[in-house]
Design a protein around this motif. Structure first.
Motif, mmCIF file in Angstrom:
data_model
loop_
_atom_site.group_PDB
_atom_site.id
_atom_site.type_symbol
_atom_site.label_atom_id
_atom_site.label_comp_id
_atom_site.label_asym_id
_atom_site.label_seq_id
_atom_site.Cartn_x
_atom_site.Cartn_y
_atom_site.Cartn_z
ATOM 1 N N ARG A 73 0.832 -1.212 0.000
ATOM 2 C CA ARG A 73 0.000 0.000 0.000
ATOM 3 C C ARG A 73 0.863 1.258 0.000
ATOM 4 N N SER A 74 1.973 1.233 0.750
ATOM 5 C CA SER A 74 2.877 2.384 0.775
ATOM 6 C C SER A 74 3.508 2.612 -0.598
ATOM 7 N N ASN A 75 3.959 1.543 -1.238
ATOM 8 C CA ASN A 75 4.553 1.679 -2.579
ATOM 9 C C ASN A 75 3.522 2.126 -3.604
ATOM 10 N N ASN A 76 2.286 1.686 -3.438
ATOM 11 C CA ASN A 76 1.217 2.095 -4.353
ATOM 12 C C ASN A 76 0.923 3.590 -4.196
ATOM 13 N N ARG A 77 0.913 4.070 -2.963
ATOM 14 C CA ARG A 77 0.703 5.501 -2.716
ATOM 15 C C ARG A 77 1.837 6.320 -3.305
ATOM 16 N N ASN A 78 3.082 5.873 -3.083
ATOM 17 C CA ASN A 78 4.244 6.607 -3.586
ATOM 18 C C ASN A 78 4.314 6.601 -5.105
ATOM 19 N N ALA A 79 3.862 5.533 -5.726
ATOM 20 C CA ALA A 79 3.873 5.464 -7.191
ATOM 21 C C ALA A 79 2.914 6.484 -7.788
ATOM 22 N N GLY A 80 1.825 6.764 -7.100
ATOM 23 C CA GLY A 80 0.853 7.723 -7.601
ATOM 24 C C GLY A 80 1.316 9.157 -7.484
ATOM 25 N N THR A 81 2.234 9.439 -6.539
ATOM 26 C CA THR A 81 2.673 10.811 -6.326
ATOM 27 C C THR A 81 3.967 11.146 -7.042
ATOM 28 N N SER A 82 4.697 10.136 -7.508
ATOM 29 C CA SER A 82 5.966 10.425 -8.174
ATOM 30 C C SER A 82 5.697 10.989 -9.563
ATOM 31 N N SER A 83 6.547 11.906 -9.948
ATOM 32 C CA SER A 83 6.394 12.498 -11.277
ATOM 33 C C SER A 83 7.524 12.008 -12.161
ATOM 34 N N ASN A 84 7.224 11.802 -13.405
ATOM 35 C CA ASN A 84 8.231 11.378 -14.361
ATOM 36 C C ASN A 84 8.815 12.604 -15.043
ATOM 37 N N VAL A 85 10.095 12.851 -14.787
ATOM 38 C CA VAL A 85 10.783 13.965 -15.408
ATOM 39 C C VAL A 85 11.402 13.441 -16.700
ATOM 40 N N PRO A 86 11.097 14.084 -17.809
ATOM 41 C CA PRO A 86 11.645 13.582 -19.067
ATOM 42 C C PRO A 86 13.166 13.708 -19.094
ATOM 43 N N PHE A 87 13.844 12.634 -19.477
ATOM 44 C CA PHE A 87 15.300 12.624 -19.509
ATOM 45 C C PHE A 87 15.819 13.334 -20.756
ATOM 46 N N PHE A 88 15.162 13.122 -21.861
ATOM 47 C CA PHE A 88 15.558 13.752 -23.106
ATOM 48 C C PHE A 88 14.591 14.886 -23.426
ATOM 49 N N HIS A 89 15.109 15.916 -24.053
ATOM 50 C CA HIS A 89 14.230 16.977 -24.539
ATOM 51 C C HIS A 89 14.597 17.270 -25.986
ATOM 52 N N GLU A 90 13.664 17.854 -26.667
ATOM 53 C CA GLU A 90 13.867 18.126 -28.085
ATOM 54 C C GLU A 90 14.774 19.340 -28.254
ATOM 55 N N ALA A 91 15.735 19.222 -29.144
ATOM 56 C CA ALA A 91 16.632 20.340 -29.428
ATOM 57 C C ALA A 91 15.835 21.413 -30.158
ATOM 58 N N THR A 92 15.864 22.620 -29.601
ATOM 59 C CA THR A 92 15.079 23.694 -30.200
ATOM 60 C C THR A 92 15.938 24.732 -30.901
ATOM 61 N N SER A 93 17.253 24.682 -30.686
ATOM 62 C CA SER A 93 18.110 25.672 -31.340
ATOM 63 C C SER A 93 19.385 25.006 -31.825
ATOM 64 N N PRO A 94 20.104 25.641 -32.740
ATOM 65 C CA PRO A 94 21.377 25.087 -33.215
ATOM 66 C C PRO A 94 22.405 24.957 -32.085
ATOM 67 N N GLN A 95 22.309 25.814 -31.081
ATOM 68 C CA GLN A 95 23.239 25.754 -29.954
ATOM 69 C C GLN A 95 23.032 24.452 -29.162
ATOM 70 N N ASP A 96 21.803 23.978 -29.054
ATOM 71 C CA ASP A 96 21.534 22.712 -28.375
ATOM 72 C C ASP A 96 22.233 21.561 -29.080
ATOM 73 N N ASP A 97 22.244 21.591 -30.407
ATOM 74 C CA ASP A 97 22.937 20.552 -31.174
ATOM 75 C C ASP A 97 24.437 20.591 -30.906
ATOM 76 N N LYS A 98 25.004 21.800 -30.823
ATOM 77 C CA LYS A 98 26.440 21.932 -30.562
ATOM 78 C C LYS A 98 26.796 21.436 -29.156
ATOM 79 N N ILE A 99 25.946 21.708 -28.187
ATOM 80 C CA ILE A 99 26.178 21.243 -26.818
ATOM 81 C C ILE A 99 26.146 19.721 -26.768
ATOM 82 N N SER A 100 25.189 19.135 -27.449
ATOM 83 C CA SER A 100 25.092 17.673 -27.491
ATOM 84 C C SER A 100 26.306 17.060 -28.186
ATOM 85 N N ALA A 101 26.732 17.662 -29.279
ATOM 86 C CA ALA A 101 27.891 17.156 -30.015
ATOM 87 C C ALA A 101 29.154 17.236 -29.161
ATOM 88 N N ALA A 102 29.328 18.313 -28.398
ATOM 89 C CA ALA A 102 30.498 18.455 -27.536
ATOM 90 C C ALA A 102 30.503 17.393 -26.445
#
Length: 110
Positions: free
Chosen positions: A58-87
């Motif tokens: 029951r405790s794990n079920n409660r905690n699973a409902g409150t945890s938020s999933n933070v996205p690990f990857f995000h979409e590159a929106t600028s050319p600078q993001d591509d350069k940072i990833s390449a570096a």
């Protein structure tokens, strides 16, 4: 005389969203919330109901409902993001190619 053992029934995954087939044996179910195996060999579905009423589950079920999933990857929106990833990728590639360790050495050589 031996009693028959109850084996895992795949329909239980539809009824109980937290249950899946265990890698241990056919007589076990796996709780994805608690990451443990539940023995269903003697009581079958009753074992799952009893396990679902435990404090740990029951405790794990409660905690699973409150945890938020933070996205690990995000979409590159600028050319600078591509350069940072390449570096970053170049740095990792260089470390792997030259067998460099990230282990920190804090002791003195004396």
């Amino acid at each position: 005389m031996h009693k028959r053992k109850t084996k895992f029934i795949p329909e239980w995954t539809k009824e109980y969203g937290f249950i899946s087939k265990s890698r241990e044996d056919d007589c076990y179910a796996y709780c994805t919330l608690c990451r443990c195996d539940v023995d269903v060999s003697s009581k079958g579905k009753g074992s799952i109901n009893r396990y679902a009423s435990t404090d740990k589950h029951r405790s794990n079920n409660r905690n699973a409902g409150t945890s938020s999933n933070v996205p690990f990857f995000h979409e590159a929106t600028s050319p600078q993001d591509d350069k940072i990833s390449a570096a970053g990728l170049c740095k990792v590639y260089h470390a792997v190619k030259h067998h460099q360790s990230y282990q920190c050495r804090l002791w003195n050589k004396s």
